[in-house]
Design a protein around this motif. Structure first.
Motif, PDB file in Angstrom:
ATOM      1  N   SER A   1     107.207  41.890 -34.275  1.00 27.48           N
ATOM      2  CA  SER A   1     108.931  41.795 -34.660  1.00 27.48           C
ATOM      3  C   SER A   1     110.303  40.813 -33.567  1.00 27.48           C
ATOM      4  O   SER A   1     109.349  40.475 -32.435  1.00 27.48           O
TER       5      SER A   1
ATOM      6  N   ARG B   1     101.586  47.056 -32.137  1.00 25.60           N
ATOM      7  CA  ARG B   1     101.068  47.854 -32.977  1.00 25.60           C
ATOM      8  C   ARG B   1     100.616  47.779 -34.127  1.00 25.60           C
ATOM      9  O   ARG B   1      99.913  47.985 -34.381  1.00 25.60           O
ATOM     10  N   SER B   2     101.801  46.668 -35.010  1.00 26.95           N
ATOM     11  CA  SER B   2     101.349  46.391 -36.066  1.00 26.95           C
ATOM     12  C   SER B   2     100.797  45.193 -36.353  1.00 26.95           C
ATOM     13  O   SER B   2     101.106  44.230 -35.991  1.00 26.95           O
TER      14      SER B   2
ATOM     15  N   ASP C   1      99.562  49.815 -27.426  1.00 26.59           N
ATOM     16  CA  ASP C   1      99.740  50.795 -27.850  1.00 26.59           C
ATOM     17  C   ASP C   1     100.800  50.488 -26.574  1.00 26.59           C
ATOM     18  O   ASP C   1     100.802  51.275 -25.199  1.00 26.59           O
TER      19      ASP C   1
ATOM     20  N   THR D   1     108.179  40.764 -24.535  1.00 22.93           N
ATOM     21  CA  THR D   1     108.681  41.906 -25.416  1.00 22.93           C
ATOM     22  C   THR D   1     108.895  42.832 -25.763  1.00 22.93           C
ATOM     23  O   THR D   1     109.909  43.320 -26.543  1.00 22.93           O
TER      24      THR D   1
ATOM     25  N   GLY E   1     109.496  46.069 -25.853  1.00 23.22           N
ATOM     26  CA  GLY E   1     110.599  47.059 -26.158  1.00 23.22           C
ATOM     27  C   GLY E   1     110.830  48.321 -26.895  1.00 23.22           C
ATOM     28  O   GLY E   1     110.776  48.383 -28.135  1.00 23.22           O
TER      29      GLY E   1
ATOM     30  N   VAL F   1     110.983  38.535 -21.129  1.00 22.27           N
ATOM     31  CA  VAL F   1     112.372  38.840 -22.239  1.00 22.27           C
ATOM     32  C   VAL F   1     113.088  40.663 -21.882  1.00 22.27           C
ATOM     33  O   VAL F   1     112.900  41.136 -22.979  1.00 22.27           O
TER      34      VAL F   1
ATOM     35  N   PHE G   1     122.553  38.561 -27.268  1.00 26.06           N
ATOM     36  CA  PHE G   1     122.845  39.243 -28.260  1.00 26.06           C
ATOM     37  C   PHE G   1     122.415  38.200 -29.740  1.00 26.06           C
ATOM     38  O   PHE G   1     122.279  37.505 -29.724  1.00 26.06           O
ATOM     39  N   VAL G   2     120.342  39.298 -30.312  1.00 32.53           N
ATOM     40  CA  VAL G   2     119.914  38.636 -31.322  1.00 32.53           C
ATOM     41  C   VAL G   2     120.240  39.555 -32.386  1.00 32.53           C
ATOM     42  O   VAL G   2     119.530  40.666 -31.865  1.00 32.53           O
TER      43      VAL G   2
ATOM     44  N   THR H   1     117.605  41.018 -34.678  1.00 41.52           N
ATOM     45  CA  THR H   1     116.362  41.835 -34.480  1.00 41.52           C
ATOM     46  C   THR H   1     116.147  43.146 -35.378  1.00 41.52           C
ATOM     47  O   THR H   1     116.725  43.172 -35.965  1.00 41.52           O
TER      48      THR H   1
ATOM     49  N   TRP I   1     115.691  45.682 -33.345  1.00 37.52           N
ATOM     50  CA  TRP I   1     116.151  46.326 -31.756  1.00 37.52           C
ATOM     51  C   TRP I   1     117.499  47.319 -32.588  1.00 37.52           C
ATOM     52  O   TRP I   1     117.640  47.299 -32.986  1.00 37.52           O
TER      53      TRP I   1
ATOM     54  N   THR J   1     115.483  49.921 -33.729  1.00 37.16           N
ATOM     55  CA  THR J   1     114.936  50.792 -34.921  1.00 37.16           C
ATOM     56  C   THR J   1     114.980  52.217 -35.198  1.00 37.16           C
ATOM     57  O   THR J   1     115.032  53.266 -36.092  1.00 37.16           O
TER      58      THR J   1
HETATM   59  N1  LIG Z   1     117.767  41.775 -29.572  1.00 38.33           N
HETATM   60  C1  LIG Z   1     118.242  41.661 -28.601  1.00 38.33           C
HETATM   61  O1  LIG Z   1     119.927  41.678 -29.286  1.00 38.33           O
HETATM   62  C2  LIG Z   1     117.982  42.119 -28.013  1.00 38.33           C
HETATM   63  C3  LIG Z   1     119.127  42.228 -26.558  1.00 38.33           C
HETATM   64  C4  LIG Z   1     118.651  42.806 -24.641  1.00 38.33           C
HETATM   65  C5  LIG Z   1     117.239  42.594 -24.832  1.00 38.33           C
HETATM   66  N2  LIG Z   1     116.609  42.553 -25.695  1.00 38.33           N
HETATM   67  C6  LIG Z   1     115.618  42.867 -25.365  1.00 38.33           C
HETATM   68  O2  LIG Z   1     114.221  41.919 -25.950  1.00 38.33           O
HETATM   69  C7  LIG Z   1     112.977  43.036 -26.267  1.00 38.33           C
HETATM   70  C8  LIG Z   1     112.588  42.535 -27.732  1.00 38.33           C
HETATM   71  O3  LIG Z   1     113.858  43.146 -28.511  1.00 38.33           O
HETATM   72  P1  LIG Z   1     113.925  42.357 -29.856  1.00 38.33           P
HETATM   73  O4  LIG Z   1     114.992  42.390 -30.348  1.00 38.33           O
HETATM   74  O5  LIG Z   1     113.188  41.393 -30.459  1.00 38.33           O
HETATM   75  O6  LIG Z   1     113.509  43.852 -30.328  1.00 38.33           O
HETATM   76  P2  LIG Z   1     112.699  45.365 -31.457  1.00 38.33           P
HETATM   77  O7  LIG Z   1     112.969  43.344 -33.200  1.00 38.33           O
HETATM   78  O8  LIG Z   1     112.965  46.099 -32.226  1.00 38.33           O
HETATM   79  O9  LIG Z   1     111.030  44.032 -31.483  1.00 38.33           O
HETATM   80  C9  LIG Z   1     110.063  45.288 -30.185  1.00 38.33           C
HETATM   81  C10 LIG Z   1     108.830  44.816 -30.401  1.00 38.33           C
HETATM   82  O10 LIG Z   1     108.015  45.169 -29.186  1.00 38.33           O
HETATM   83  C11 LIG Z   1     106.890  45.964 -29.992  1.00 38.33           C
HETATM   84  N3  LIG Z   1     106.725  47.886 -29.502  1.00 38.33           N
HETATM   85  C12 LIG Z   1     107.378  48.450 -29.665  1.00 38.33           C
HETATM   86  N4  LIG Z   1     107.217  49.476 -28.951  1.00 38.33           N
HETATM   87  C13 LIG Z   1     106.084  49.617 -28.367  1.00 38.33           C
HETATM   88  C14 LIG Z   1     104.611  50.207 -28.709  1.00 38.33           C
HETATM   89  N5  LIG Z   1     104.873  51.486 -27.794  1.00 38.33           N
HETATM   90  N6  LIG Z   1     103.244  49.558 -28.529  1.00 38.33           N
HETATM   91  C15 LIG Z   1     104.091  47.416 -28.389  1.00 38.33           C
HETATM   92  N7  LIG Z   1     104.396  47.134 -28.516  1.00 38.33           N
HETATM   93  C16 LIG Z   1     105.745  48.414 -28.544  1.00 38.33           C
HETATM   94  C17 LIG Z   1     107.646  46.347 -30.981  1.00 38.33           C
HETATM   95  O11 LIG Z   1     105.703  46.504 -32.009  1.00 38.33           O
HETATM   96  P3  LIG Z   1     105.121  47.277 -32.528  1.00 38.33           P
HETATM   97  O12 LIG Z   1     106.216  48.160 -33.579  1.00 38.33           O
HETATM   98  O13 LIG Z   1     104.476  45.652 -33.607  1.00 38.33           O
HETATM   99  O14 LIG Z   1     104.057  47.797 -31.905  1.00 38.33           O
HETATM  100  C18 LIG Z   1     107.893  44.690 -31.840  1.00 38.33           C
HETATM  101  O15 LIG Z   1     106.910  44.337 -31.442  1.00 38.33           O
HETATM  102  C19 LIG Z   1     113.545  44.765 -26.093  1.00 38.33           C
HETATM  103  O16 LIG Z   1     112.704  44.807 -24.805  1.00 38.33           O
HETATM  104  C20 LIG Z   1     114.666  44.718 -25.796  1.00 38.33           C
HETATM  105  O17 LIG Z   1     115.356  45.869 -24.813  1.00 38.33           O
HETATM  106  C21 LIG Z   1     117.320  42.743 -27.242  1.00 38.33           C
END
Ligand SMILES: NC(=O)c1ccc[n+]([C@@H]2O[C@H](COP(=O)([O-])OP(=O)(O)OC[C@H]3O[C@@H](n4cnc5c(N)ncnc54)[C@H](OP(=O)(O)O)[C@@H]3O)[C@@H](O)[C@H]2O)c1
Length: 278
Positions: free
Chosen positions: A12, A34-35, A65, A88, A90, A137, A195-196, A198, A200, A202
């Motif tokens: 994701s 996980r997915s 996981d 990544t 998170g 990241v 700020f992306v 995604t 993020w 959920t």
């Molecule tokens: N988006 C933003 O604006 C932003 C800003 C600053 C920092 N960040 C950081 O960047 C990172 C990625 O964020 P994102 O925006 O890409 O979020 P996202 O779209 O929610 O993706 C999160 C990813 O983490 C995986 N994940 C979650 N729980 C997991 C688990 N228990 N075990 C293994 N994998 C797990 C999910 O995969 P599965 O569900 O398949 O496990 C998914 O691939 C995070 O650490 C977030 O805090 C994001």
């Protein structure tokens, strides 16, 4: 020969954007998360993105996981050859300390312990590559120090959304810097993606998600553009220290004022917490 990257969190968001970017550049990608269903769709996108590349890279999925460090250890043990590790995985929540089956807070398990463990277990393998790189990241250069690391390392008594965010960023700087000193041919970096747009958040309450999603749509960076920037950051890293990378992939960012005095102790404490999986 094509490089091999393991992208944890590739199912994701930012990890998805990075996986497709890597594919378009001819990198073979092991997608982890996980997915399996999400991974299968993204593997098709990777194949499309690399259709004109010669030689053809390969794409595989490994289930992991981050709430269960035994699966992280198993993932590391299953990797036979690797050039780049990108993490990544998170979550964004407003929950308090929520224990995993290992007894760690869920958010810290994803943002710190699973990442520390993977980077530590895979560093010897990455040192065998002529171009070993590790990129976490999360929040490089944009978090504050967590100064209670000596008294409440795991945030068992001191949990807040801010402390969870600061400690995660601070601990990532520390362990990556220590690994960079120990493995002088491997490059280590900690990036802030900005700020992306995604999935993020959920895990947030529906009300908060309803506020976040329109903001992401209006102001969030496209995840594939973010993937390009993170790729530039990955490529621009140097050996010997943690590289702090900004949302446009530029290195040169700074660590916190407490970093130098704290990093050794933080690294030791992480090793102690994770010793049963090391
Ligand atoms: N988006 C933003 O604006 C932003 C800003 C600053 C920092 N960040 C950081 O960047 C990172 C990625 O964020 P994102 O925006 O890409 O979020 P996202 O779209 O929610 O993706 C999160 C990813 O983490 C995986 N994940 C979650 N729980 C997991 C688990 N228990 N075990 C293994 N994998 C797990 C999910 O995969 P599965 O569900 O398949 O496990 C998914 O691939 C995070 O650490 C977030 O805090 C994001």
């Amino acid at each position: 020969m094509s490089k091999i990257a393991l992208v944890v969190g590739a199912t994701s968001g930012i990890g998805h954007g990075i996986a497709v970017t890597l594919a378009s550049k001819g990198t073979s990608v092991i997608l982890a998360g996980r997915s399996e269903t999400a991974a299968a769709k993204i593997i098709e996108e990777c194949k499309l993105a690399s259709k004109d590349v010669d030689p053809q890279p390969t794409f595989t999925f490994k289930k992991v996981d981050g709430f269960n460090l035994t699966t992280i250890k198993d993932l590391a043990g299953s990797i036979t050859s690797l050039d780049w590790l990108i993490m990544t995985q998170g979550m964004a929540t407003i929950q308090g300390f929520t224990p995993t089956s290992d007894g760690f807070d869920q958010k810290l398990s994803l943002h710190v312990y699973s990442r520390f463990l993977l980077a530590s277990l895979l560093s010897p393998k990455l040192a065998q590559s002529s171009d070993g790189r590790v990129l976490s990241v999360l929040s490089g250069g944009v978090h504050s120090p967590y100064t209670s690391y000596t008294s409440d390392f795991e945030l068992k008594n001191n949990y807040s959304v801010k402390n969870a965010a600061d400690s995660a960023g601070f601990y990532n700087d520390c362990y990556l810097d220590c690994l960079a000193s120990k493995n002088n041919t491997v490059k280590y970096g900690h990036a802030a993606p900005g700020f992306v747009s995604t999935n993020w958040g959920t895990e947030m309450p529906a009300m908060l998600r309803m506020m976040i999603r329109p903001l992401q749509a209006a102001f969030g960076r496209d995840k594939f553009k973010c993937g390009e920037y993170m790729y530039e950051g990955l490529m621009g890293m140097e050996t010997g220290r943690v590289n702090i990378i900004d949302q446009k992939g530029m290195g040169g960012g700074g660590v916190t004022k407490v970093h130098e005095e704290a990093k050794g102790e933080v690294f030791e404490k992480l090793g102690e917490l994770c010793k049963q999986w090391m």
